[in-house]
Design an enzyme around this catalytic site. Structure first.
Site, PDB file in Angstrom:
ATOM      1  N   LYS A  78      39.899  49.462  35.263  1.00 41.62           N
ATOM      2  CA  LYS A  78      39.870  47.791  34.778  1.00 41.62           C
ATOM      3  C   LYS A  78      39.605  47.723  33.583  1.00 41.62           C
ATOM      4  O   LYS A  78      38.671  48.501  32.806  1.00 41.62           O
ATOM      5  CB  LYS A  78      38.834  47.076  35.762  1.00 41.62           C
ATOM      6  CG  LYS A  78      38.959  45.414  35.636  1.00 41.62           C
ATOM      7  CD  LYS A  78      37.843  44.825  36.275  1.00 41.62           C
ATOM      8  CE  LYS A  78      37.992  43.423  36.331  1.00 41.62           C
ATOM      9  NZ  LYS A  78      36.891  42.584  36.959  1.00 41.62           N
ATOM     10  N   SER A 158      38.776  38.666  39.866  1.00 42.55           N
ATOM     11  CA  SER A 158      39.417  38.983  38.665  1.00 42.55           C
ATOM     12  C   SER A 158      39.928  40.354  38.480  1.00 42.55           C
ATOM     13  O   SER A 158      40.747  40.633  37.799  1.00 42.55           O
ATOM     14  CB  SER A 158      38.416  38.961  37.358  1.00 42.55           C
ATOM     15  OG  SER A 158      37.476  39.973  37.463  1.00 42.55           O
ATOM     16  N   SER A 182      34.758  39.370  42.452  1.00 38.40           N
ATOM     17  CA  SER A 182      35.799  39.826  41.407  1.00 38.40           C
ATOM     18  C   SER A 182      36.418  41.273  42.184  1.00 38.40           C
ATOM     19  O   SER A 182      37.464  41.546  41.757  1.00 38.40           O
ATOM     20  CB  SER A 182      35.511  39.899  40.203  1.00 38.40           C
ATOM     21  OG  SER A 182      35.908  38.640  39.521  1.00 38.40           O
TER      22      SER A 182
END
Lengths: 491, 484, 95
Positions: A78, A158, A182
């Site tokens: 990420k 997210s 997320s």
């Protein structure tokens, strides 16, 4: 056999037996990224050369017999984890030129274990969002389609890039971070598993901060076992993070075969929110049935302050974010827009560098901390947060784990729910309470909606009892036998 | 004690002052990072990614900085809070890397305490301490290095500071000066801050308001970053006069941050901080509550050095010296240690007189300090011994001391080399007296006709003839005898 | 509690984010929607509740006072948008 269909556990075994090489596995994934990333936009920055070099080193380690279970496993990172020498954007324009001269603890641990990083995965800007549409580098497309429709769906957020990459087989696994859901919500939206560990389990050092008291790193992968293998490496005490817990890390894979016989599972009655999609409720009931069949003792519990979780979250997280993001001022790193004086430079830099959702949250956070409003908003929210924690503590006196849906709906279309921020925030209604309490929670794919989209169930455990979370998740995974695949995937 | 007041057109005003002293903690590394806390260094060399506020960087607290704050709290006779907390103080400034300062707002590590100050006229006054808390220093902006830009050095960013906040108990510039000097003396004794105001390791924010006798407090202004005792005293006076003028001309003093300009002797509004008042304090989520053990506090307390007030009282009692002299000797630890080395086992009063007299004068004259002085405590002690055992007399001792100052030679060596031993041989003294009287027959006649004052002249002449080495008592006796 | 346009501007200034007049209205309604949502906390009785500020329930750990960092000015400055020698540079500040 396609290399891309292997789970992490299978690939690890095949690498160790010499059946496959890290280079071949990595090359397959690089090809998959080349093929599908232009459409899915799951990676902001693919790093194929670095990946190949790491794969080569991994092969050497495998040969030399110094490999770990993750050596040669290609993962997506990420783009919130700072990676030394590799651009780290947090999906924000303001960090577009930022190349960290240091490595986050979690990514360093994965690197040290020999995992291969395929690139930096897309996300909502500064991890603020539930759909990955706030990324300054464009939205991520969910590889899943509604039956008979070609409409683009969001992957959740997210950690939407991480989720889409794993689901579409652009990566074998991925790192995520979870502040209010997320990891869990995008995992549910894309038919994969992901765990938000206990707050303090994984070091936050080197992860671009959103809300410090909530942020927690965790793995996202195709199976519960793959998650356990990743968390084994990602977790651990770090003296560079004052909130990191000095708690021993067990071998989480051992928990997978524990089973749920005799375990007490709580079903919070307050989660049966009015207006929740009946399909979601049906899946939840199915999950309860599976656990009962597997020998668990399922009881109703009460988490009375749960319904205030979102309201608390949308005060606490923006407040911390407004302060955490003050450092993006165009002085030491990141993009700058010139101004006629220092303040003008700040205001132009931040106006141009942050997207609308980030600005909204900074503004809300600034407001709730400002003079005259602190007590009414921030302090009040902290007190309700204490009550939410107390709810969980009391519940865990009676039960070993809690079962809930992960999200109130399946993945929605790009462009839907965009009318006002609050509708979007409601996506996190089931995931936020565990974040506020700091307890571990995992999402496991458990079935398909009538439209053919994956739905997830959430398993919440006690502080530092990820083992029970893994055990219950594995039981759900086995019972559900979820094998559906997204339409868009590398083959 | 005379009350300090200022006369305005509408009557007499008194001033109300409170000080916030920022004292840089003595430590190897910074409050929340392992970078050097040492003053100076090449630009941005004493900086870690944590200090520069890089993404994902987190603070980890330095135990020694906490210990230093506790020591200082104990020195201020203050309450030590076993649980305290860090908060973020949010504001934007170029030399504040995170956009917030980590400080302690709601729960400081040290609570209320008390400090005793002494004024010129000997009055003792107590100034209340509101609190002491730990916080980070900011970096340094420089505005004169480049024509169009300000440049920033973060070497000081993150260095630990103790902010010591006083109650508004101060009523005159003199009290403010005495208070600031007292705090500096205490932290220097404790070794928690070097008190060096020139290098900025100690500076004060001064809160000033004025009022008529009997009134409640009026609006105050805060004068930021005043960096010498003298400037603090001047700034208070200048600001008080300004405020009186504002009130007396029908205006209203607005609460604001001001800057003291020593070259103009006035304060002016600091516009750059105008809209920075809403600091949005909230608990620092990257840190947890700071819990310390009473046992640890007790251990720190047991190892504290003797503080100036206690030392002064002990000197008075142990060495029988006046309270005032003891105050001079305990002004700083080095002087006090020097004194004790000299005084131990000797005449304490004589030691005090020598140190506060000839020795301090010599330091002044030669521009040296106790540490660099050519006269060591051991040397001065030896000199006092030579006087005590009558090897030399007081007159000769002064000459010997001057030679010690010149080249650092030990007094016994000077006495030996120059043959300055006091003459106690009565034969030699009688001989000298006889000679002096013979050479001054006329004066002897005058003396005998009643001019008693000439006695001193004869003694002086004898001493001179003996190069000052005659034992004064024996010389006196011999002169008296021969004059009949 | 609902935000007026002047408050939106004040908050934007505090947060150092430039907002155009056109943006103020949108922000105002969006922020008010969020504040309207969180308003529900008013109904929770929190009497006697100690606020929970952190995610972790432990005491603060401290480190030894050792020099272990710094001396990396080149790395510290490597990402700077503007610099003068080994200093960061910003538009001139008039105090």
């Amino acid at each position: 056999m396609s290399l891309l269909t292997l789970t992490l556990a299978q690939a690890s075994k095949a690498l160790h037996t010499g059946e496959i090489s890290a280079t071949a596995l990595t090359t397959a994934y690089i090809k998959a990224i080349e093929e599908l990333n232009p459409r899915l936009n799951a990676f902001i920055t693919p790093t194929p050369e670095l990946a190949l070099a790491q794969a080569k080193a991994a092969d050497a380690r495998l040969q030399a017999g110094t490999a770990t279970a993750l050596t040669g496993i290609p993962i997506a990172m990420k783009d919130l984890f700072c990676t030394e020498g590799v651009r780290t954007t947090a999906a924000s324009k303001i960090l577009s030129p930022f190349v960290p001269p240091y490595e986050s603890t979690v990514s360093a641990k994965l690197k040290a274990a020999g995992a291969v990083t395929l690139g930096k995965a897309n996300l909502d800007e500064f991890a603020m969002g539930s759909s990955n549409i706030t990324s300054a580098y464009g939205p991520v497309e969910n590889p899943w389609k509604r039956a008979g429709s070609d409409a683009k769906l969001v992957p959740g957020g997210s950690s939407g890039g991480s989720a889409a990459a794993v689901a579409a087989r652009l990566a074998l696994a991925a790192t995520g971070t979870d502040t209010g859901g997320s990891i869990r919500q995008p995992a549910a939206f894309t038919g994969i598993s992901g765990i938000k560990p206990t707050y303090g389990r994984c070091s936050r050092y080197g992860i671009v901060a959103f809300a410090s008291s909530l942020d927690q790193a965790g793995p996202m992968a195709r199976t519960v076992e793959d998650n356990a293998m990743l968390l084994n490496v990602m977790a651990g005490f770090d003296e560079k993070d004052s909130t990191s817990a000095n708690v021993a890390v067990p071998d989480f894979t051992r928990a997978l075969t524990q089973g749920v016989a005799g375990k007490r599972i709580g079903i919070p009655k307050e989660y049966r929110l009015e207006g929740t999609n009946p399909e979601i409720l049906a899946l939840w009931d199915q999950g309860i049935a599976w656990l009962r069949e597997a020998g668990a003792d399922v009881v109703e519990i009460s988490l009375p302050h749960t319904k205030y979780g979102l309201a608390v979250y949308y005060i606490v997280a923006p407040a911390e974010a407004s302060s955490n993001l003050a450092r993006y001022d165009g002085v030491r790193f990141g993009a700058r827009v010139d101004g006629h004086d220092l303040i003008d430079m700040y205001e132009r830099t931040r106006a141009a560098g942050f997207g609308p959702e980030v600005k909204r949250r900074i503004m809300i956070g600034t407001y709730v901390l400002s003079h005259g409003y602190y007590d009414a908003y921030y302090l009040k929210a902290q007190k309700v947060r204490a009550l939410i924690l107390r709810d969980f503590q009391q519940a865990f006196e009676q039960v070993d784990a809690i079962l809930t849906p992960t999200a109130p709906s399946a993945a929605f279309g790009l462009g839907e729910k965009m009318d006002d921020p609050v509708t979007m925030y409601l996506n996190d209604v089931f995931t936020v309470p565990a974040s506020l309490a700091g307890v571990p929670a995992m999402s496991v794919p458990a079935g398909l909606s009538s439209e053919g989209l994956p739905l997830g169930l959430q398993i919440i455990g006690k502080h530092f009892d990820e083992e029970t979370v893994f055990a219950v998740s594995a039981a759900i995974e086995t019972a559900a036998g979820f094998s559906a695949l997204p339409e868009l995937r590398a083959k | 004690m005379a009350t300090y007041t200022l006369e305005g057109r509408t009557g007499t005003w008194e001033i109300v002052v409170g000080l916030e002293i920022h004292a840089q903690v003595i430590s190897e590394s910074k409050l929340f990072s392992g970078a050097s806390a040492t003053y100076g260094g090449a630009p941005n060399d004493h900086v870690s990614f944590v200090d520069a506020g890089f993404p994902g960087m987190l603070p980890v607290i330095n135990r020694e900085c906490v210990a230093q704050a506790v020591r200082t709290g104990l020195g201020l006779k203050a309450q030590i809070n076993l649980e305290s907390r860090f908060d973020r103080k949010n504001y934007f400034y170029a030399d504040l890397p995170n956009g917030y300062q980590i400080s302690q707002f709601q729960m400081p590590i040290v609570g209320t305490g008390i400090v005793e100050i002494e004024l010129q006229d000997g009055t003792i006054k107590h100034i209340g301490i509101t609190r002491l808390h730990l916080e980070q220093d900011a970096g340094k902006s420089m505005h004169d290095q480049h024509p169009a830009k300000s440049v920033i050095d973060l070497n000081r960013a993150g260095v630990a500071l103790m902010e010591i906040v006083s109650e508004p108990d101060i009523r005159s510039p003199e009290e403010a000066g005495a208070y600031l000097r007292k705090i500096r003396q205490i932290v220097r004794y404790l070794g928690t801050c070097d008190g060096n105001m020139e290098e900025g390791s100690m500076r004060a924010d001064v809160n000033v308001s004025v009022r008529k006798a009997g009134e409640d407090f009026r609006t105050r202004c805060e004068i930021k970053n005043v960096n010498s005792v003298r400037f603090v005293m001047h700034a208070i006076e200048a600001e008080a006069i300004r405020q009186i003028e504002v009130w007396e001309s029908g205006g209203e003093v607005v609460q604001e941050t001001r800057l003291y300009d020593p070259s103009k002797g006035e304060t002016r509004s600091m516009r750059s901080k105008e809209d920075a008042h809403d600091y949005r304090y909230f608990p620092e989520p990257d840190l947890l509550p700071l819990i310390i053990e009473q046992a640890w506090v007790d251990e720190l307390k047991s190892k504290l050095p003797e503080l100036p007030d206690e030392k002064r009282a002990r000197f008075c009692a142990q060495y029988s010296i006046p309270f005032y002299d003891a105050g001079v000797l305990v002004a700083d630890q080095t002087t006090a240690d020097f004194y004790e080395t000299v005084a131990k086992g000797r005449d304490g009063k004589l030691a005090s007189n020598w140190i506060t007299g000839d020795f301090f004068a010599a330091l002044n004259r030669t521009g040296t300090t106790i540490e660099t002085s050519p006269v060591s405590a051991a040397a001065l002690g030896q000199l006092l011994d030579l006087i005590a055992d009558k090897t030399i007399n007081g007159r000769i001792a002064k000459d010997v001391f001057e030679e010690m100052v010149d080249d650092g030679t030990m007094p016994a060596d000077i006495v030996e080399k120059k043959g300055l031993r006091q003459v106690t041989d009565t034969g030699a003294i009688d001989q000298a007296v006889t000679k002096v009287l013979a050479e001054n027959q006329d004066k002897v006649a005058e003396y005998k006709s009643g001019k008693d004052k000439l006695f001193g002249f004869f003694v002086g002449q004898v001493m001179k003839a003996m190069q000052g080495k005659g034992n004064p008592a024996l010389v006196n006796e011999a002169v008296k005898k021969q004059l009949g | 509690m609902s935000l007026d346009a002047a408050t939106v501007r004040r908050i934007a200034r505090l947060a150092r984010i430039r907002v155009d007049d056109a943006e103020v209205e949108t922000l105002q309604s969006e922020l008010n929607a969020i504040l309207g949502y969180v308003e529900q906390l008013a109904e929770v009785n929190v009497e006697g509740v100690t606020p929970l500020s952190g995610g972790a329930q432990m005491a603060l750990r401290s480190r030894e006072d050792q020099l272990s960092d710094g001396g990396i000015a080149d790395k510290i400055l490597a990402n700077a948008p503007d610099r003068v020698g080994h200093f960061f540079a910003v538009p001139k500040v008039v105090e």
